[in-house]
Scaffold this motif. Structure first.
Motif, PDB file in Angstrom:
ATOM      1  N   SER A  87     137.141 -71.655   9.392  1.00 56.19           N
ATOM      2  CA  SER A  87     137.329 -70.340   9.993  1.00 56.19           C
ATOM      3  C   SER A  87     136.537 -70.190  11.276  1.00 56.19           C
ATOM      4  CB  SER A  87     136.941 -69.233   9.011  1.00 56.19           C
ATOM      5  OG  SER A  87     135.579 -69.331   8.679  1.00 56.19           O
ATOM      6  N   ASN A  88     135.410 -70.893  11.381  1.00 53.02           N
ATOM      7  CA  ASN A  88     134.583 -70.796  12.583  1.00 53.02           C
ATOM      8  C   ASN A  88     133.708 -72.034  12.683  1.00 53.02           C
ATOM      9  OD1 ASN A  88     133.455 -69.794  14.889  1.00 53.02           O
ATOM     10  ND2 ASN A  88     132.224 -68.227  13.890  1.00 53.02           N
ATOM     11  N   ALA A  89     133.584 -72.549  13.876  1.00 51.26           N
ATOM     12  CA  ALA A  89     132.656 -73.646  14.155  1.00 51.26           C
ATOM     13  C   ALA A  89     131.854 -73.245  15.375  1.00 51.26           C
ATOM     14  CB  ALA A  89     133.418 -74.945  14.421  1.00 51.26           C
ATOM     15  N   TYR A  90     130.546 -73.376  15.284  1.00 51.64           N
ATOM     16  CA  TYR A  90     129.701 -72.981  16.398  1.00 51.64           C
ATOM     17  C   TYR A  90     128.537 -73.954  16.524  1.00 51.64           C
ATOM     18  CZ  TYR A  90     127.886 -70.488  12.350  1.00 51.64           C
ATOM     19  OH  TYR A  90     127.465 -70.157  11.087  1.00 51.64           O
ATOM     20  N   THR A  91     127.999 -74.010  17.718  1.00 55.77           N
ATOM     21  CA  THR A  91     126.904 -74.940  18.003  1.00 55.77           C
ATOM     22  C   THR A  91     125.570 -74.241  17.786  1.00 55.77           C
ATOM     23  OG1 THR A  91     126.730 -74.348  20.337  1.00 55.77           O
ATOM     24  CG2 THR A  91     128.337 -76.056  19.759  1.00 55.77           C
ATOM     25  N   ILE A  92     124.538 -75.047  17.694  1.00 51.47           N
ATOM     26  CA  ILE A  92     123.185 -74.485  17.577  1.00 51.47           C
ATOM     27  C   ILE A  92     122.821 -73.721  18.847  1.00 51.47           C
ATOM     28  CG2 ILE A  92     122.056 -76.609  18.341  1.00 51.47           C
ATOM     29  CD1 ILE A  92     120.707 -74.178  15.686  1.00 51.47           C
ATOM     30  N   ASP A  93     123.391 -74.130  19.981  1.00 51.49           N
ATOM     31  CA  ASP A  93     123.140 -73.417  21.238  1.00 51.49           C
ATOM     32  C   ASP A  93     123.702 -72.000  21.173  1.00 51.49           C
ATOM     33  OD1 ASP A  93     122.099 -75.840  22.361  1.00 51.49           O
ATOM     34  OD2 ASP A  93     124.161 -76.498  22.680  1.00 51.49           O
ATOM     35  N   ASP A  94     124.891 -71.848  20.564  1.00 49.77           N
ATOM     36  CA  ASP A  94     125.479 -70.518  20.403  1.00 49.77           C
ATOM     37  C   ASP A  94     124.631 -69.642  19.486  1.00 49.77           C
ATOM     38  OD1 ASP A  94     127.627 -71.206  22.008  1.00 49.77           O
ATOM     39  OD2 ASP A  94     128.871 -71.833  20.313  1.00 49.77           O
ATOM     40  N   VAL A  95     124.080 -70.229  18.444  1.00 45.49           N
ATOM     41  CA  VAL A  95     123.235 -69.470  17.511  1.00 45.49           C
ATOM     42  C   VAL A  95     121.964 -69.012  18.215  1.00 45.49           C
ATOM     43  CG1 VAL A  95     121.872 -69.609  15.400  1.00 45.49           C
ATOM     44  CG2 VAL A  95     124.146 -70.621  15.472  1.00 45.49           C
ATOM     45  N   LEU A  96     121.329 -69.906  18.946  1.00 46.08           N
ATOM     46  CA  LEU A  96     120.082 -69.553  19.620  1.00 46.08           C
ATOM     47  C   LEU A  96     120.292 -68.523  20.724  1.00 46.08           C
ATOM     48  CD1 LEU A  96     118.340 -73.040  19.796  1.00 46.08           C
ATOM     49  CD2 LEU A  96     117.904 -71.155  18.214  1.00 46.08           C
ATOM     50  N   ALA A  97     121.475 -68.534  21.344  1.00 50.11           N
ATOM     51  CA  ALA A  97     121.781 -67.560  22.385  1.00 50.11           C
ATOM     52  C   ALA A  97     122.377 -66.276  21.800  1.00 50.11           C
ATOM     53  CB  ALA A  97     122.741 -68.166  23.398  1.00 50.11           C
ATOM     54  N   ALA A  98     122.490 -66.209  20.465  1.00 51.13           N
ATOM     55  CA  ALA A  98     123.016 -65.036  19.759  1.00 51.13           C
ATOM     56  C   ALA A  98     124.408 -64.668  20.244  1.00 51.13           C
ATOM     57  CB  ALA A  98     122.060 -63.858  19.884  1.00 51.13           C
TER      58      ALA A  98
END
Length: 194
Positions: A87-98
């Motif tokens: 349903s969703n794939a995201y990078t650690i960079d996206d998480v850290l940048a909120a």
């Protein structure tokens, strides 16, 4: 107020409900992702590991080819996002940048940079994430959004229809605001605005 009973995480939904189901195989996903990155950047073992819906990229290979780590992460997330059951794939960079999720700050607070993968996925509700690489437990996704009506009846408050998606964690702070009392200490989201 009434709620729905808790659903067991070990049982697949009854077929009468026609909830789409399937299995997300970590071994197949890792192999396909590695083949995709080989097609883009040349031979090598680009994906070094998988654990608990986290994919780890081979940073030594990325550095030796003088490639940008964030670009490789983004390419991997885009590929995994197109796979069945994701349903969703995201990078650690996206998480850290909120930049991801309904509550990005909470996701950021709950993510350990030292332990998390380069790319993280969420599995569709009803799908099983089978960890056939390490033999870990099978994870049955139960995260879903339900469309349920919520009625707050209070004197001197005009009827209003809110058509935006709401999080159930906004209900208690909203009721507290209507009653003109302090919001609960554990409230993680603010009250609805009028």
């Amino acid at each position: 107020m009434a709620g729905l009973p808790a659903r067991t995480a070990s049982r697949v939904d009854d077929p009468q409900w026609r909830v789409p189901t399937g299995q997300f195989s970590s071994r197949k996903a890792k192999s396909l992702l590695n083949m995709y990155l080989i097609a883009l950047h040349g031979n090598g073992e680009w994906v070094s590991g998988y654990h608990n819906l986290n994919f780890y990229l081979n940073r030594n290979l990325i550095n030796s080819r003088k490639l940008d780590l964030q670009t490789i992460r983004s390419e991997a997330a885009e590929f995994l996002n197109r796979m069945s059951g994701v349903s969703n794939a995201y990078t650690i960079d996206d998480v850290l940048a909120a930049r991801v999720g309904p509550d990005p700050q909470a996701l950021r607070r709950n993510t350990s940079v030292a332990n998390s993968g380069d790319v993280m996925i969420e599995v569709n509700p009803g799908w099983e994430a089978v960890d056939d690489l390490t033999g870990g437990p099978t994870y049955l996704s139960r995260d879903s959004h339900s469309a349920l009506p919520l009625f707050i009846l209070a004197p001197n408050i005009a009827a209003e229809r809110i058509s935006i998606p709401l999080d159930v964690r906004q209900v208690a702070p909203t009721v507290a605001r209507l009653l003109r009392i302090r919001s609960p200490n554990a409230a993680s989201l603010p009250a609805l605005r009028r």
